[in-house]
Enzyme design. Structure first.
Site, PDB file in Angstrom:
ATOM      1  N   ASN A 122       0.847  -1.197   0.000  1.00  0.00           N
ATOM      2  CA  ASN A 122       0.000   0.000   0.000  1.00  0.00           C
ATOM      3  C   ASN A 122       0.880   1.243   0.000  1.00  0.00           C
ATOM      4  O   ASN A 122       2.101   1.141   0.020  1.00  0.00           O
ATOM      5  CB  ASN A 122      -0.963  -0.010   1.198  1.00  0.00           C
ATOM      6  CG  ASN A 122      -0.215  -0.091   2.511  1.00  0.00           C
ATOM      7  OD1 ASN A 122       0.547   0.810   2.854  1.00  0.00           O
ATOM      8  ND2 ASN A 122      -0.404  -1.177   3.254  1.00  0.00           N
ATOM      9  N   ASP A 171      -4.163  -5.992   4.868  1.00  0.00           N
ATOM     10  CA  ASP A 171      -5.206  -6.808   5.497  1.00  0.00           C
ATOM     11  C   ASP A 171      -5.156  -8.256   5.020  1.00  0.00           C
ATOM     12  O   ASP A 171      -5.559  -9.153   5.736  1.00  0.00           O
ATOM     13  CB  ASP A 171      -6.590  -6.202   5.206  1.00  0.00           C
ATOM     14  CG  ASP A 171      -6.808  -4.938   6.038  1.00  0.00           C
ATOM     15  OD1 ASP A 171      -6.371  -4.933   7.206  1.00  0.00           O
ATOM     16  OD2 ASP A 171      -7.382  -3.963   5.524  1.00  0.00           O
ATOM     17  N   LYS A 175       9.005 -17.414  -9.840  1.00  0.00           N
ATOM     18  CA  LYS A 175       8.229 -16.336 -10.455  1.00  0.00           C
ATOM     19  C   LYS A 175       7.055 -16.902 -11.270  1.00  0.00           C
ATOM     20  O   LYS A 175       7.249 -17.844 -12.047  1.00  0.00           O
ATOM     21  CB  LYS A 175       9.170 -15.547 -11.367  1.00  0.00           C
ATOM     22  CG  LYS A 175       8.589 -14.288 -11.903  1.00  0.00           C
ATOM     23  CD  LYS A 175       9.599 -13.544 -12.748  1.00  0.00           C
ATOM     24  CE  LYS A 175       8.895 -12.491 -13.567  1.00  0.00           C
ATOM     25  NZ  LYS A 175       9.692 -12.046 -14.692  1.00  0.00           N
ATOM     26  N   PHE A 190      -3.821   3.448  15.482  1.00  0.00           N
ATOM     27  CA  PHE A 190      -4.351   4.456  14.578  1.00  0.00           C
ATOM     28  C   PHE A 190      -5.628   3.932  13.937  1.00  0.00           C
ATOM     29  O   PHE A 190      -5.806   2.719  13.807  1.00  0.00           O
ATOM     30  CB  PHE A 190      -3.337   4.753  13.463  1.00  0.00           C
ATOM     31  CG  PHE A 190      -2.381   5.862  13.807  1.00  0.00           C
ATOM     32  CD1 PHE A 190      -1.477   5.713  14.848  1.00  0.00           C
ATOM     33  CD2 PHE A 190      -2.384   7.046  13.085  1.00  0.00           C
ATOM     34  CE1 PHE A 190      -0.592   6.730  15.173  1.00  0.00           C
ATOM     35  CE2 PHE A 190      -1.504   8.074  13.402  1.00  0.00           C
ATOM     36  CZ  PHE A 190      -0.607   7.915  14.438  1.00  0.00           C
ATOM     37  N   LYS A 241     -12.944   0.165  17.456  1.00  0.00           N
ATOM     38  CA  LYS A 241     -11.577  -0.378  17.367  1.00  0.00           C
ATOM     39  C   LYS A 241     -10.880  -0.306  18.723  1.00  0.00           C
ATOM     40  O   LYS A 241     -10.191  -1.236  19.130  1.00  0.00           O
ATOM     41  CB  LYS A 241     -10.750   0.401  16.333  1.00  0.00           C
ATOM     42  CG  LYS A 241     -11.032  -0.018  14.920  1.00  0.00           C
ATOM     43  CD  LYS A 241     -10.176   0.712  13.900  1.00  0.00           C
ATOM     44  CE  LYS A 241     -10.786   0.482  12.514  1.00  0.00           C
ATOM     45  NZ  LYS A 241     -10.212   1.290  11.474  1.00  0.00           N
ATOM     46  N   LYS A 268      -9.858  -3.805  20.378  1.00  0.00           N
ATOM     47  CA  LYS A 268      -8.422  -4.120  20.398  1.00  0.00           C
ATOM     48  C   LYS A 268      -7.795  -3.822  21.767  1.00  0.00           C
ATOM     49  O   LYS A 268      -6.587  -3.883  21.920  1.00  0.00           O
ATOM     50  CB  LYS A 268      -7.707  -3.357  19.278  1.00  0.00           C
ATOM     51  CG  LYS A 268      -8.257  -3.666  17.880  1.00  0.00           C
ATOM     52  CD  LYS A 268      -7.374  -3.117  16.768  1.00  0.00           C
ATOM     53  CE  LYS A 268      -8.066  -3.224  15.400  1.00  0.00           C
ATOM     54  NZ  LYS A 268      -7.152  -3.054  14.274  1.00  0.00           N
TER      55      LYS A 268
HETATM   56  N1  CTP Z   1      -3.278  -2.912  12.505  1.00  0.00           N
HETATM   57  C1  CTP Z   1      -2.461  -3.968  12.856  1.00  0.00           C
HETATM   58  N2  CTP Z   1      -2.533  -5.138  12.173  1.00  0.00           N
HETATM   59  C2  CTP Z   1      -3.392  -5.268  11.157  1.00  0.00           C
HETATM   60  C3  CTP Z   1      -4.225  -4.198  10.778  1.00  0.00           C
HETATM   61  C4  CTP Z   1      -4.142  -3.024  11.480  1.00  0.00           C
HETATM   62  O1  CTP Z   1      -1.678  -3.840  13.793  1.00  0.00           O
HETATM   63  N3  CTP Z   1      -3.433  -6.417  10.486  1.00  0.00           N
HETATM   64  C5  CTP Z   1      -3.228  -1.678  13.290  1.00  0.00           C
HETATM   65  C6  CTP Z   1      -2.698  -0.492  12.564  1.00  0.00           C
HETATM   66  O2  CTP Z   1      -1.306  -0.333  12.770  1.00  0.00           O
HETATM   67  C7  CTP Z   1      -3.475   0.653  13.204  1.00  0.00           C
HETATM   68  C8  CTP Z   1      -4.785   0.019  13.585  1.00  0.00           C
HETATM   69  O3  CTP Z   1      -4.550  -1.378  13.609  1.00  0.00           O
HETATM   70  O4  CTP Z   1      -2.868   1.087  14.384  1.00  0.00           O
HETATM   71  C9  CTP Z   1      -5.972   0.288  12.725  1.00  0.00           C
HETATM   72  O5  CTP Z   1      -5.846  -0.096  11.431  1.00  0.00           O
HETATM   73  P1  CTP Z   1      -7.051   0.096  10.381  1.00  0.00           P
HETATM   74  O6  CTP Z   1      -6.614  -0.439   9.064  1.00  0.00           O
HETATM   75  O7  CTP Z   1      -7.584   1.480  10.423  1.00  0.00           O
HETATM   76  O8  CTP Z   1      -8.142  -0.782  11.014  1.00  0.00           O
HETATM   77  P2  CTP Z   1      -8.572  -2.237  10.751  1.00  0.00           P
HETATM   78  O9  CTP Z   1      -8.596  -2.873  12.087  1.00  0.00           O
HETATM   79  O10 CTP Z   1      -7.761  -2.897   9.696  1.00  0.00           O
HETATM   80  O11 CTP Z   1     -10.063  -2.032  10.289  1.00  0.00           O
HETATM   81  P3  CTP Z   1     -10.682  -1.529   8.889  1.00  0.00           P
HETATM   82  O12 CTP Z   1      -9.666  -1.773   7.808  1.00  0.00           O
HETATM   83  O13 CTP Z   1     -11.885  -2.346   8.785  1.00  0.00           O
HETATM   84  O14 CTP Z   1     -11.001  -0.078   9.086  1.00  0.00           O
END
Ligand code: CTP
Length: 400
Positions: A209, A279, A289, A324, A338, A342
């Site tokens: 990303n 994710d 490859k 975050f 969240k 968490k």
């Molecule tokens: N985070 C993490 N591990 C993951 C996904 C997220 O540690 N696999 C942490 C990020 O570093 C951030 C927080 O979770 O501090 C929130 O990430 P975000 O992408 O906003 O939330 P998600 O839990 O992935 O939810 P969504 O994508 O549904 O908004």
């Protein structure tokens, strides 16, 4: 405290410029190095010989000049300085800085400077009260500069009122205090995650990303400057650390990041997870490859572990855990979920609806929601200054 520090002193055109000569002396006596950048108008009040003799350095007052050491002197100078102090700061230079105007040596240098800026305004009291000036001043105060307020009293123009530049000793003390620094996180062990993760598809391709890691790195730097022992678990980014005390562990994918975090976290006082963890990752590992052919390619993806939630599960009572939330809508509600799910102490909310917030930019606009349901909103700021707000919040949580 100031020994070896590099002070960039900006002088703009006001009668108080003569007082800046004392400032150079004070900094030099304290062991700091001083380089002066002056506007053309400043040079009506003080001379090149005085400035260069006192600072023992060449004055920079012209963007273009045959004697300049480098063609981009404003960049080499601003890379050099630890802080930029503008004293006196006229209404003109404050207006230019607040509005991004760069048309001479001082304003060009200021716009190229991304570290701590102090400004000591000096002007007639009616100019000081002017609506446009006040708007510019309050914008800078909230976002980009520490303003060393002028005193009230007899002004050179004969008026009595606010606008007299603060005395050199006072200005010196403010800068000295900055370097003596808040050490409110001395000895605290803090884990930071930053950057994206790359989930390998095959040996040459990955899912990733646009995260640059700037926010996480700025937080790591701020915490380290305040005395913390920082362990930075970083995904692939193009950034370098300034503070050599920060221990950086480079990782690629989410599984690797999780493994390192689980090892480190039990020893930590706190953790702030800023990484933009992918994710999903490819379900299948390809050691070779994948060859191109004309058929559609189906990639099966499987969810990555949630690192933040995993740490939330093993968090001990005294540990502080923050994350975050990057949201596009229903920010507070989503962030609250969240925070609870968490097991966090606080969550930093970025809204993608705010211009200047999010990936890749040098600025960010955040709010912080904590587990007592308190919300604090902040203005759009440089990521460095946002890091200060986040470090303040962490320091206050660790104190409780
Ligand atoms: N985070 C993490 N591990 C993951 C996904 C997220 O540690 N696999 C942490 C990020 O570093 C951030 C927080 O979770 O501090 C929130 O990430 P975000 O992408 O906003 O939330 P998600 O839990 O992935 O939810 P969504 O994508 O549904 O908004």
């Amino acid at each position: 405290m100031l020994k070896g520090k590099k002070i960039l002193l900006g002088i703009s055109g006001g009668i108080a410029a003569y007082k800046s000569m004392y400032l150079i002396r004070l900094f030099r006596k304290a062991g700091a190095e001083v380089r002066v950048v002056a506007t053309e108008s400043a040079m009506w009040f003080v001379t090149r010989v005085t400035i260069e003799s006192l600072s023992q350095n060449k004055l920079y007052d012209k963007v273009f000049g045959e004697d300049n050491d480098y063609t981009t002197e404003h960049i080499s100078l601003t890379d050099w300085g630890d802080v930029f102090l503008v004293a006196p700061a006229t209404a003109n230079i404050i207006g230019k800085y607040a509005n991004g105007i760069a048309d001479d040596a001082l304003s060009t240098s200021l716009i190229a400077f991304d570290k701590k800026v102090f400004m000591a305004p000096a002007m007639n009291c009616k100019m000081y009260d002017n609506f446009a000036f006040q708007r510019n001043l309050s914008y800078l105060k909230q976002n980009h500069a520490e303003i060393i307020e002028p005193a009230s009293g007899y002004l050179a123009c004969g008026y009595e009122g606010k606008g007299r530049m603060e005395e050199p000793e006072e200005i010196f003390a403010v800068v000295e205090k900055y370097f003596s620094g808040k050490k409110d996180l001395e000895g605290k062990r803090i884990l930071i995650t930053a950057g994206p993760t790359h989930e390998n598809i095959d040996p040459v391709r990955y899912i990733g990303n646009h995260s640059t890691g700037k926010m996480g790195y700025a937080i790591a730097e701020e915490l380290a400057q305040r005395g913390a022992q920082v362990q930075l678990v970083s995904g692939p980014v193009n950034l370098e650390l300034k503070n050599s005390s920060i221990q950086r562990i480079n990782v690629t994918g989410a599984d690797e990041m999780l493994k390192v975090c689980l090892e480190i976290f039990p020893e930590m006082d706190a953790a702030i997870l800023t990484a933009a963890v992918a994710d999903y990752k490819p379900a299948e590992k390809h050691d070779k490859k994948i060859k191109r052919d004309d058929q559609p390619l189906m990639l099966e993806l499987t969810p990555n572990p949630d690192i933040l939630a995993s740490l939330g599960k093993i968090k001990k009572e005294k540990q502080i855990l923050a994350g975050f939330a990057l949201e596009t809508d229903n920010e507070l509600e989503n962030a609250r979920k969240k925070l609870q799910n968490k097991n966090l102490d606080f969550i930093v909310i970025n809204s993608l609806q705010d211009e200047g917030a999010g990936f890749g930019t040098d600025t960010n606009k955040i709010s912080i929601l904590d587990n007592k349901n308190q919300v604090s909103g902040f203005d759009l700021k440089s990521k460095k200054l946002v890091a200060v707000d986040i470090a303040d919040k962490l320091a206050s949580c660790l104190k409780e």
